[in-house]
Write a protein that holds these residues in place. Sequence first.
Motif, PDB file in Angstrom:
ATOM      1  N   GLU A  74     -56.025 -42.402  32.473  1.00 30.18           N
ATOM      2  CA  GLU A  74     -55.166 -41.985  33.594  1.00 30.18           C
ATOM      3  C   GLU A  74     -55.485 -40.539  33.976  1.00 30.18           C
ATOM      4  OE1 GLU A  74     -51.244 -44.733  33.375  1.00 30.18           O
ATOM      5  OE2 GLU A  74     -51.367 -43.198  31.820  1.00 30.18           O
ATOM      6  N   ALA A  75     -56.749 -40.365  34.400  1.00 25.85           N
ATOM      7  CA  ALA A  75     -57.250 -39.029  34.696  1.00 25.85           C
ATOM      8  C   ALA A  75     -56.515 -38.344  35.835  1.00 25.85           C
ATOM      9  CB  ALA A  75     -58.752 -39.100  35.017  1.00 25.85           C
ATOM     10  N   LEU A 149     -62.157 -42.914  21.396  1.00 23.68           N
ATOM     11  CA  LEU A 149     -61.453 -43.381  22.595  1.00 23.68           C
ATOM     12  C   LEU A 149     -59.943 -43.333  22.397  1.00 23.68           C
ATOM     13  CD1 LEU A 149     -61.270 -44.670  25.365  1.00 23.68           C
ATOM     14  CD2 LEU A 149     -61.681 -46.903  24.298  1.00 23.68           C
ATOM     15  N   LEU A 150     -59.471 -43.794  21.237  1.00 29.26           N
ATOM     16  CA  LEU A 150     -58.037 -43.742  20.950  1.00 29.26           C
ATOM     17  C   LEU A 150     -57.542 -42.305  20.938  1.00 29.26           C
ATOM     18  CD1 LEU A 150     -55.366 -45.074  20.149  1.00 29.26           C
ATOM     19  CD2 LEU A 150     -56.140 -45.013  17.763  1.00 29.26           C
ATOM     20  N   LEU A 151     -58.311 -41.420  20.337  1.00 27.48           N
ATOM     21  CA  LEU A 151     -57.928 -40.002  20.321  1.00 27.48           C
ATOM     22  C   LEU A 151     -57.936 -39.415  21.728  1.00 27.48           C
ATOM     23  CD1 LEU A 151     -59.910 -38.842  17.154  1.00 27.48           C
ATOM     24  CD2 LEU A 151     -57.421 -38.987  17.382  1.00 27.48           C
ATOM     25  N   ALA A 152     -58.910 -39.817  22.546  1.00 27.62           N
ATOM     26  CA  ALA A 152     -58.985 -39.319  23.920  1.00 27.62           C
ATOM     27  C   ALA A 152     -57.759 -39.742  24.718  1.00 27.62           C
ATOM     28  CB  ALA A 152     -60.257 -39.833  24.593  1.00 27.62           C
ATOM     29  N   ILE A 153     -57.362 -41.004  24.577  1.00 29.61           N
ATOM     30  CA  ILE A 153     -56.174 -41.501  25.275  1.00 29.61           C
ATOM     31  C   ILE A 153     -54.935 -40.726  24.821  1.00 29.61           C
ATOM     32  CG2 ILE A 153     -54.640 -43.489  25.487  1.00 29.61           C
ATOM     33  CD1 ILE A 153     -57.134 -45.265  25.442  1.00 29.61           C
ATOM     34  N   THR A 154     -54.862 -40.444  23.524  1.00 33.66           N
ATOM     35  CA  THR A 154     -53.702 -39.740  22.975  1.00 33.66           C
ATOM     36  C   THR A 154     -53.658 -38.290  23.446  1.00 33.66           C
ATOM     37  OG1 THR A 154     -53.855 -41.147  21.000  1.00 33.66           O
ATOM     38  CG2 THR A 154     -52.454 -39.195  20.858  1.00 33.66           C
ATOM     39  N   LEU A 176     -48.029 -28.455  40.360  1.00 33.25           N
ATOM     40  CA  LEU A 176     -48.577 -28.281  39.017  1.00 33.25           C
ATOM     41  C   LEU A 176     -49.446 -29.475  38.634  1.00 33.25           C
ATOM     42  CD1 LEU A 176     -48.692 -26.733  36.337  1.00 33.25           C
ATOM     43  CD2 LEU A 176     -46.587 -27.917  35.646  1.00 33.25           C
ATOM     44  N   THR A 177     -49.002 -30.672  38.992  1.00 33.63           N
ATOM     45  CA  THR A 177     -49.771 -31.885  38.689  1.00 33.63           C
ATOM     46  C   THR A 177     -51.122 -31.869  39.388  1.00 33.63           C
ATOM     47  OG1 THR A 177     -47.733 -33.176  38.407  1.00 33.63           O
ATOM     48  CG2 THR A 177     -49.766 -34.404  38.809  1.00 33.63           C
ATOM     49  N   VAL A 178     -51.145 -31.470  40.654  1.00 36.06           N
ATOM     50  CA  VAL A 178     -52.400 -31.417  41.408  1.00 36.06           C
ATOM     51  C   VAL A 178     -53.370 -30.429  40.764  1.00 36.06           C
ATOM     52  CG1 VAL A 178     -53.439 -30.732  43.604  1.00 36.06           C
ATOM     53  CG2 VAL A 178     -51.387 -32.153  43.593  1.00 36.06           C
ATOM     54  N   VAL A 179     -52.864 -29.246  40.411  1.00 37.02           N
ATOM     55  CA  VAL A 179     -53.720 -28.232  39.790  1.00 37.02           C
ATOM     56  C   VAL A 179     -54.237 -28.732  38.439  1.00 37.02           C
ATOM     57  CG1 VAL A 179     -53.787 -25.910  38.802  1.00 37.02           C
ATOM     58  CG2 VAL A 179     -52.619 -26.320  40.979  1.00 37.02           C
ATOM     59  N   TYR A 180     -53.345 -29.288  37.641  1.00 34.48           N
ATOM     60  CA  TYR A 180     -53.732 -29.786  36.317  1.00 34.48           C
ATOM     61  C   TYR A 180     -54.801 -30.869  36.439  1.00 34.48           C
ATOM     62  CZ  TYR A 180     -53.503 -32.230  31.842  1.00 34.48           C
ATOM     63  OH  TYR A 180     -53.842 -32.842  30.652  1.00 34.48           O
ATOM     64  N   ASN A 181     -54.602 -31.815  37.349  1.00 32.48           N
ATOM     65  CA  ASN A 181     -55.561 -32.907  37.509  1.00 32.48           C
ATOM     66  C   ASN A 181     -56.925 -32.400  37.967  1.00 32.48           C
ATOM     67  OD1 ASN A 181     -53.617 -34.745  36.754  1.00 32.48           O
ATOM     68  ND2 ASN A 181     -53.081 -35.335  38.842  1.00 32.48           N
ATOM     69  N   ALA A 182     -56.916 -31.418  38.864  1.00 34.08           N
ATOM     70  CA  ALA A 182     -58.181 -30.860  39.345  1.00 34.08           C
ATOM     71  C   ALA A 182     -58.940 -30.177  38.210  1.00 34.08           C
ATOM     72  CB  ALA A 182     -57.921 -29.871  40.480  1.00 34.08           C
ATOM     73  N   VAL A 183     -58.237 -29.367  37.424  1.00 34.83           N
ATOM     74  CA  VAL A 183     -58.869 -28.670  36.305  1.00 34.83           C
ATOM     75  C   VAL A 183     -59.322 -29.665  35.245  1.00 34.83           C
ATOM     76  CG1 VAL A 183     -58.475 -27.026  34.436  1.00 34.83           C
ATOM     77  CG2 VAL A 183     -57.571 -26.550  36.706  1.00 34.83           C
ATOM     78  N   MET A 184     -58.471 -30.660  34.973  1.00 35.47           N
ATOM     79  CA  MET A 184     -58.801 -31.650  33.953  1.00 35.47           C
ATOM     80  C   MET A 184     -60.043 -32.438  34.332  1.00 35.47           C
ATOM     81  SD  MET A 184     -58.487 -35.182  33.403  1.00 35.47           S
ATOM     82  CE  MET A 184     -58.440 -36.251  31.974  1.00 35.47           C
ATOM     83  N   ASN A 185     -60.116 -32.902  35.580  1.00 37.12           N
ATOM     84  CA  ASN A 185     -61.261 -33.709  36.005  1.00 37.12           C
ATOM     85  C   ASN A 185     -62.559 -32.907  35.978  1.00 37.12           C
ATOM     86  OD1 ASN A 185     -60.644 -36.630  37.181  1.00 37.12           O
ATOM     87  ND2 ASN A 185     -58.846 -35.355  37.541  1.00 37.12           N
ATOM     88  N   ARG A 206     -65.126 -25.689  26.686  1.00 37.69           N
ATOM     89  CA  ARG A 206     -65.060 -25.987  25.253  1.00 37.69           C
ATOM     90  C   ARG A 206     -63.863 -25.341  24.572  1.00 37.69           C
ATOM     91  NH1 ARG A 206     -71.559 -25.651  23.789  1.00 37.69           N
ATOM     92  NH2 ARG A 206     -71.971 -27.874  24.135  1.00 37.69           N
ATOM     93  N   ALA A 207     -63.242 -24.372  25.227  1.00 34.42           N
ATOM     94  CA  ALA A 207     -62.046 -23.734  24.677  1.00 34.42           C
ATOM     95  C   ALA A 207     -60.772 -24.472  25.067  1.00 34.42           C
ATOM     96  CB  ALA A 207     -61.971 -22.283  25.141  1.00 34.42           C
ATOM     97  N   THR A 208     -60.915 -25.587  25.771  1.00 34.72           N
ATOM     98  CA  THR A 208     -59.771 -26.379  26.222  1.00 34.72           C
ATOM     99  C   THR A 208     -59.820 -27.779  25.593  1.00 34.72           C
ATOM    100  OG1 THR A 208     -60.852 -27.412  28.140  1.00 34.72           O
ATOM    101  CG2 THR A 208     -59.946 -25.181  28.436  1.00 34.72           C
ATOM    102  N   PRO A 209     -58.727 -28.532  25.669  1.00 29.01           N
ATOM    103  CA  PRO A 209     -58.741 -29.901  25.140  1.00 29.01           C
ATOM    104  C   PRO A 209     -59.394 -30.904  26.076  1.00 29.01           C
ATOM    105  CG  PRO A 209     -56.567 -29.385  26.007  1.00 29.01           C
ATOM    106  CD  PRO A 209     -57.377 -28.112  26.093  1.00 29.01           C
ATOM    107  N   PHE A 210     -59.774 -30.490  27.277  1.00 25.27           N
ATOM    108  CA  PHE A 210     -60.216 -31.452  28.288  1.00 25.27           C
ATOM    109  C   PHE A 210     -61.494 -32.219  27.923  1.00 25.27           C
ATOM    110  CE2 PHE A 210     -57.787 -28.290  30.926  1.00 25.27           C
ATOM    111  CZ  PHE A 210     -56.669 -29.105  31.066  1.00 25.27           C
ATOM    112  N   PRO A 211     -62.527 -31.580  27.330  1.00 24.21           N
ATOM    113  CA  PRO A 211     -63.693 -32.381  26.943  1.00 24.21           C
ATOM    114  C   PRO A 211     -63.365 -33.492  25.947  1.00 24.21           C
ATOM    115  CG  PRO A 211     -64.266 -30.050  26.984  1.00 24.21           C
ATOM    116  CD  PRO A 211     -62.782 -30.137  27.150  1.00 24.21           C
ATOM    117  N   SER A 212     -62.308 -33.314  25.163  1.00 25.52           N
ATOM    118  CA  SER A 212     -61.900 -34.353  24.206  1.00 25.52           C
ATOM    119  C   SER A 212     -61.361 -35.597  24.892  1.00 25.52           C
ATOM    120  CB  SER A 212     -60.831 -33.797  23.256  1.00 25.52           C
ATOM    121  OG  SER A 212     -61.373 -32.785  22.421  1.00 25.52           O
ATOM    122  N   MET A 213     -61.061 -35.490  26.196  1.00 23.36           N
ATOM    123  CA  MET A 213     -60.501 -36.619  26.924  1.00 23.36           C
ATOM    124  C   MET A 213     -61.570 -37.510  27.549  1.00 23.36           C
ATOM    125  SD  MET A 213     -57.437 -34.603  28.926  1.00 23.36           S
ATOM    126  CE  MET A 213     -56.348 -33.452  28.070  1.00 23.36           C
TER     127      MET A 213
END
Length: 264
Positions: A74-75, A149-154, A176-185, A206-213
């Motif tokens: 649910e990116a 994959l399970l960890l990424a979903i979590t 906030l959701t729009v900004v978060y989604n843009a940065v996350m993607n 690499r300093a964020t959790p996003f690559p883990s997703m």
Amino acid sequence: MPTYWSIATASFRQYSTYRMATAAGVFTNTIFGLIRASIMIAAITTAGGELSGYTVAQAATYVWLGQALLAPIEAFGTREVSQRVHQGDVAVDLLRPTAFLGLYYAQKLGRSSFLLMGRGVPPLAVGALVTGLALPDDPLSYLLGAVSLLLAITVAFLGDMMVNLAAFWLLETRGLTVVYNAVMNLLSGFLIPILWFPDWLLTIARATPFPSMIQTPIDTLSGRVPPAEALPLVFTQVVWLAVLTLAAQLMLRAGVRSVEVQGG
């Protein structure tokens, strides 16, 4: 545990009834997959057949695995919890005999299980037929990939939940959701592999959790990163899971106190 299992299976059955939405999602994922694969293959071909460790086959596999994971992870985020906070329905959730985060995590797992099979596997099959997939020979890559994959979903669930929990303090969370989604993607590697980033942006990612997703499960499942090298990446996912779980719990407790202080 049986309660959460029942919640997860009910969520799975609920989403399995949305057949037209599932078909539309498969079509959209497939079309965008074809577009993204064409662009990435063209870029690698122009670069001489390899770009930052990715061959044409690996890049195509990266795209199709990313399209397969887009729905279950649910990116683009959710807004259910934030809406329930604004409407006051969160009070009902807090009175349930189940843990608040556990309730929504069980729903997430059930929903993601269906989305992976219903909207993830079909585009992946199309990609295998159209561009081909570079898949690992080592069975351990598949086992480790499933864990990743399970960890990424979590991890994705916890990040999205924290954005939703901000509704305890914000009157509107859509911005906030729009900004978060843009940065996350961007930083997760969904748009392009993070190894293609300039050094300064790669360091930030690499300093964020996003690559883990996104990046980590794709590299692990595809076998581009061998199991021995993937283990530290999976460990990083575990670390982020622990950090975000603690942060989400603290936000929830502070939010509940905020609601109580306001009188309801």
